[in-house]
Design a protein around this motif. Structure first.
Motif, PDB file in Angstrom:
ATOM      1  N   GLU A 125     -21.764  57.175  82.261  1.00  0.00           N
ATOM      2  CA  GLU A 125     -21.031  56.033  82.819  1.00  0.00           C
ATOM      3  C   GLU A 125     -20.767  54.976  81.751  1.00  0.00           C
ATOM      4  O   GLU A 125     -19.673  54.406  81.675  1.00  0.00           O
ATOM      5  CB  GLU A 125     -21.821  55.431  83.977  1.00  0.00           C
ATOM      6  CG  GLU A 125     -21.095  54.304  84.688  1.00  0.00           C
ATOM      7  CD  GLU A 125     -21.799  53.843  85.956  1.00  0.00           C
ATOM      8  OE1 GLU A 125     -21.398  52.806  86.512  1.00  0.00           O
ATOM      9  OE2 GLU A 125     -22.760  54.528  86.388  1.00  0.00           O
ATOM     10  N   LEU A 126     -21.756  54.722  80.911  1.00  0.00           N
ATOM     11  CA  LEU A 126     -21.586  53.709  79.867  1.00  0.00           C
ATOM     12  C   LEU A 126     -20.606  54.175  78.787  1.00  0.00           C
ATOM     13  O   LEU A 126     -19.825  53.372  78.263  1.00  0.00           O
ATOM     14  CB  LEU A 126     -22.945  53.378  79.242  1.00  0.00           C
ATOM     15  CG  LEU A 126     -23.919  52.620  80.154  1.00  0.00           C
ATOM     16  CD1 LEU A 126     -25.302  52.547  79.521  1.00  0.00           C
ATOM     17  CD2 LEU A 126     -23.401  51.211  80.443  1.00  0.00           C
ATOM     18  N   LYS A 127     -20.629  55.449  78.474  1.00  0.00           N
ATOM     19  CA  LYS A 127     -19.721  55.965  77.446  1.00  0.00           C
ATOM     20  C   LYS A 127     -18.265  55.945  77.889  1.00  0.00           C
ATOM     21  O   LYS A 127     -17.354  55.957  77.055  1.00  0.00           O
ATOM     22  CB  LYS A 127     -20.132  57.392  77.046  1.00  0.00           C
ATOM     23  CG  LYS A 127     -21.373  57.452  76.172  1.00  0.00           C
ATOM     24  CD  LYS A 127     -21.685  58.874  75.748  1.00  0.00           C
ATOM     25  CE  LYS A 127     -22.841  58.933  74.770  1.00  0.00           C
ATOM     26  NZ  LYS A 127     -23.172  60.325  74.362  1.00  0.00           N
ATOM     27  N   ILE A 135     -32.345  55.870  73.973  1.00  0.00           N
ATOM     28  CA  ILE A 135     -32.133  55.604  72.548  1.00  0.00           C
ATOM     29  C   ILE A 135     -31.222  56.649  71.916  1.00  0.00           C
ATOM     30  O   ILE A 135     -30.284  56.322  71.183  1.00  0.00           O
ATOM     31  CB  ILE A 135     -33.495  55.550  71.809  1.00  0.00           C
ATOM     32  CG1 ILE A 135     -34.285  54.307  72.260  1.00  0.00           C
ATOM     33  CG2 ILE A 135     -33.290  55.523  70.296  1.00  0.00           C
ATOM     34  CD1 ILE A 135     -35.714  54.279  71.748  1.00  0.00           C
ATOM     35  N   THR A 136     -31.479  57.914  72.208  1.00  0.00           N
ATOM     36  CA  THR A 136     -30.664  58.967  71.594  1.00  0.00           C
ATOM     37  C   THR A 136     -29.295  59.074  72.250  1.00  0.00           C
ATOM     38  O   THR A 136     -28.279  59.240  71.561  1.00  0.00           O
ATOM     39  CB  THR A 136     -31.393  60.326  71.688  1.00  0.00           C
ATOM     40  OG1 THR A 136     -31.707  60.616  73.068  1.00  0.00           O
ATOM     41  CG2 THR A 136     -32.680  60.307  70.877  1.00  0.00           C
ATOM     42  N   GLY A 137     -29.246  58.961  73.573  1.00  0.00           N
ATOM     43  CA  GLY A 137     -27.975  59.110  74.277  1.00  0.00           C
ATOM     44  C   GLY A 137     -27.020  57.958  74.047  1.00  0.00           C
ATOM     45  O   GLY A 137     -25.797  58.145  74.032  1.00  0.00           O
ATOM     46  N   PHE A 151     -16.801  49.805  74.479  1.00  0.00           N
ATOM     47  CA  PHE A 151     -18.105  49.238  74.826  1.00  0.00           C
ATOM     48  C   PHE A 151     -19.094  49.471  73.691  1.00  0.00           C
ATOM     49  O   PHE A 151     -19.367  50.606  73.312  1.00  0.00           O
ATOM     50  CB  PHE A 151     -18.622  49.875  76.119  1.00  0.00           C
ATOM     51  CG  PHE A 151     -19.925  49.302  76.609  1.00  0.00           C
ATOM     52  CD1 PHE A 151     -20.001  47.978  77.014  1.00  0.00           C
ATOM     53  CD2 PHE A 151     -21.075  50.085  76.662  1.00  0.00           C
ATOM     54  CE1 PHE A 151     -21.203  47.445  77.481  1.00  0.00           C
ATOM     55  CE2 PHE A 151     -22.273  49.558  77.111  1.00  0.00           C
ATOM     56  CZ  PHE A 151     -22.334  48.237  77.527  1.00  0.00           C
ATOM     57  N   LYS A 152     -19.622  48.386  73.147  1.00  0.00           N
ATOM     58  CA  LYS A 152     -20.639  48.457  72.109  1.00  0.00           C
ATOM     59  C   LYS A 152     -21.789  47.525  72.473  1.00  0.00           C
ATOM     60  O   LYS A 152     -21.582  46.451  73.056  1.00  0.00           O
ATOM     61  CB  LYS A 152     -20.068  48.042  70.746  1.00  0.00           C
ATOM     62  CG  LYS A 152     -19.177  49.088  70.087  1.00  0.00           C
ATOM     63  CD  LYS A 152     -20.008  50.277  69.595  1.00  0.00           C
ATOM     64  CE  LYS A 152     -19.152  51.289  68.859  1.00  0.00           C
ATOM     65  NZ  LYS A 152     -19.944  52.444  68.351  1.00  0.00           N
ATOM     66  N   LEU A 153     -22.988  47.924  72.117  1.00  0.00           N
ATOM     67  CA  LEU A 153     -24.172  47.143  72.438  1.00  0.00           C
ATOM     68  C   LEU A 153     -24.738  46.490  71.183  1.00  0.00           C
ATOM     69  O   LEU A 153     -24.956  47.151  70.174  1.00  0.00           O
ATOM     70  CB  LEU A 153     -25.248  48.036  73.060  1.00  0.00           C
ATOM     71  CG  LEU A 153     -24.998  48.508  74.493  1.00  0.00           C
ATOM     72  CD1 LEU A 153     -26.018  49.580  74.875  1.00  0.00           C
ATOM     73  CD2 LEU A 153     -25.077  47.334  75.465  1.00  0.00           C
ATOM     74  N   ASP A 154     -25.003  45.193  71.291  1.00  0.00           N
ATOM     75  CA  ASP A 154     -25.703  44.489  70.221  1.00  0.00           C
ATOM     76  C   ASP A 154     -27.211  44.560  70.418  1.00  0.00           C
ATOM     77  O   ASP A 154     -27.967  44.562  69.450  1.00  0.00           O
ATOM     78  CB  ASP A 154     -25.255  43.021  70.186  1.00  0.00           C
ATOM     79  CG  ASP A 154     -23.769  42.885  69.908  1.00  0.00           C
ATOM     80  OD1 ASP A 154     -23.349  43.246  68.792  1.00  0.00           O
ATOM     81  OD2 ASP A 154     -23.034  42.427  70.812  1.00  0.00           O
ATOM     82  N   PHE A 155     -27.621  44.617  71.694  1.00  0.00           N
ATOM     83  CA  PHE A 155     -29.045  44.672  72.015  1.00  0.00           C
ATOM     84  C   PHE A 155     -29.272  45.648  73.164  1.00  0.00           C
ATOM     85  O   PHE A 155     -28.551  45.617  74.166  1.00  0.00           O
ATOM     86  CB  PHE A 155     -29.574  43.294  72.423  1.00  0.00           C
ATOM     87  CG  PHE A 155     -29.440  42.230  71.355  1.00  0.00           C
ATOM     88  CD1 PHE A 155     -30.369  42.126  70.335  1.00  0.00           C
ATOM     89  CD2 PHE A 155     -28.378  41.338  71.389  1.00  0.00           C
ATOM     90  CE1 PHE A 155     -30.241  41.146  69.358  1.00  0.00           C
ATOM     91  CE2 PHE A 155     -28.241  40.364  70.424  1.00  0.00           C
ATOM     92  CZ  PHE A 155     -29.183  40.264  69.397  1.00  0.00           C
TER      93      PHE A 155
END
Length: 357
Positions: A142-144, A188-190, A149-153
């Motif tokens: 869903e996030l991909k 973390i890996t996904g 969409f990029k995560l800083d934290f």
């Protein structure tokens, strides 16, 4: 007056007990102002060796937190309850765009984040059960699918207490290990492709606390299910804790542009206790905790300070206690042979669960 009456009847058993109770109550009241100092020393005594390279994290003012988080994208996994909820709300107040993940209660937390927002921020809540590989896969997928969409934290607070009656997930994995370790490994890996360069990953669990461990063979057999945890299941907690810290060490090898930090949240008064223990025991625990526990908001502020601290740039993987003091993990977390074995084992467990799902 009461104490005079008690002393006037020293032969009465009830009076003697009452006098002792009064003395104990007065002593307890007198200690209340000292509790913060007592808790500082408790975590020092219960903690592992200090890490002078990272040192002490500075607790900064709100405007500094805003300068660090405003406009940043944060995912809080386990953000609908307890410590995760506290962290999510504090980060929203600091100007971050926050997405939370939990099994339920997300809408209420989103409303709280909107109430403290300081700008044109975006908030969201996703509902997934991360105790299973299928739940982890669905969240990652869903996030991909989100454009750009990029995560800083990335903040990982998902976890569970032992469940003696139903110790395993539907994947056949011990629930504590599944959420405390395997789900974090999945995340973390996904989510690695979604982590911005220089991103920070925080794992909130049991870092920096000294816990006796069984021998290495017992640890490996317990992780793989060849040996069952004890009747109550609490002997899985130190194994899961050191395994989660080990995952951070191994993840750093695979992701050199990401910084990792493990934390020990300390004693935090949350409603997770009420959803975990029988009501009679939950009432006792919550009453006892009020004198020494942090609120969710206080825990959120502590973790926001850790997550954004410039001190973390001094080491790719750090571990920090509730007093904002950097400490070492248990020695096993740094063992390269155990780390390689655990990473490979988690890959196999994830793949096996994927096939069965």
């Amino acid at each position: 007056f009461c104490s005079v009456q008690l002393l006037a009847n020293p032969r009465s058993k009830m009076v003697r007990y009452g006098f002792c109770a009064l003395v104990a109550a007065l002593l307890a009241i007198s200690l209340v102002p000292l509790l913060p100092t007592i808790m500082v020393w408790f975590w020092k005594l219960a903690g592992t060796a200090s890490d002078p390279t990272v040192g002490t994290i500075e607790h900064v003012e709100q405007e500094v937190l805003v300068s660090r988080f405003q406009g940043k994208a944060v995912l809080v996994v386990g953000g609908t309850k307890g410590i995760g909820r506290g962290i999510a709300i504090v980060l929203a107040k600091a100007g971050a765009h926050v997405t939370i993940v939990g099994r339920s209660g997300g809408a209420a937390v989103v409303e709280k984040m909107k109430a403290v927002a300081i700008g044109n921020q975006s908030f969201g809540a996703l509902s997934h059960d991360l105790a299973t590989a299928a739940g982890c896969r669905l969240l990652i997928k869903e996030l991909k699918l989100r454009p750009n969409f990029k995560l800083d934290f990335l903040v990982l607070t998902v976890g569970v207490w032992p469940d003696p009656k139903n110790p395993n997930t539907t994947d056949g994995i011990n629930k504590v290990f599944a959420l405390d370790v395997l789900a974090r490994f999945h995340m973390i890996t996904g989510l690695q492709p979604l982590l911005a360069s220089g991103a920070r990953v925080m794992s909130v669990l049991g870092s920096t606390t000294y816990m006796p461990l069984p021998n290495l063979d017992t640890i490996k057999e317990t992780i793989t299910g060849q040996r069952l945890p004890g009747k109550l299941g609490f002997d899985m907690l130190p194994i899961a804790s050191v395994s989660a810290d080990t995952v951070l060490q191994q993840a750093a090898i695979h992701m050199p542009n990401v910084t990792f930090v493990g934390t020990q949240p300390g004693i935090v008064a949350t409603d997770v206790i009420r959803s975990t223990f029988p009501s009679w025991l939950a009432n006792i625990l919550q009453t006892l905790m009020k004198a020494v526990a942090l609120t969710e908001n206080q825990a959120g502020e502590v973790h926001a300070n850790i997550l954004s601290s410039p001190n973390l740039a001094r080491r790719q993987v750090a571990y920090v206690d509730p007093n904002l003091q950097a400490r070492e993990a248990l020695r096993l977390a740094y063992d390269s042979d155990f780390g390689s074995w655990l990473w490979t084992t988690l890959e196999g467990m994830a793949a096996g669960a994927d096939r069965s799902g």
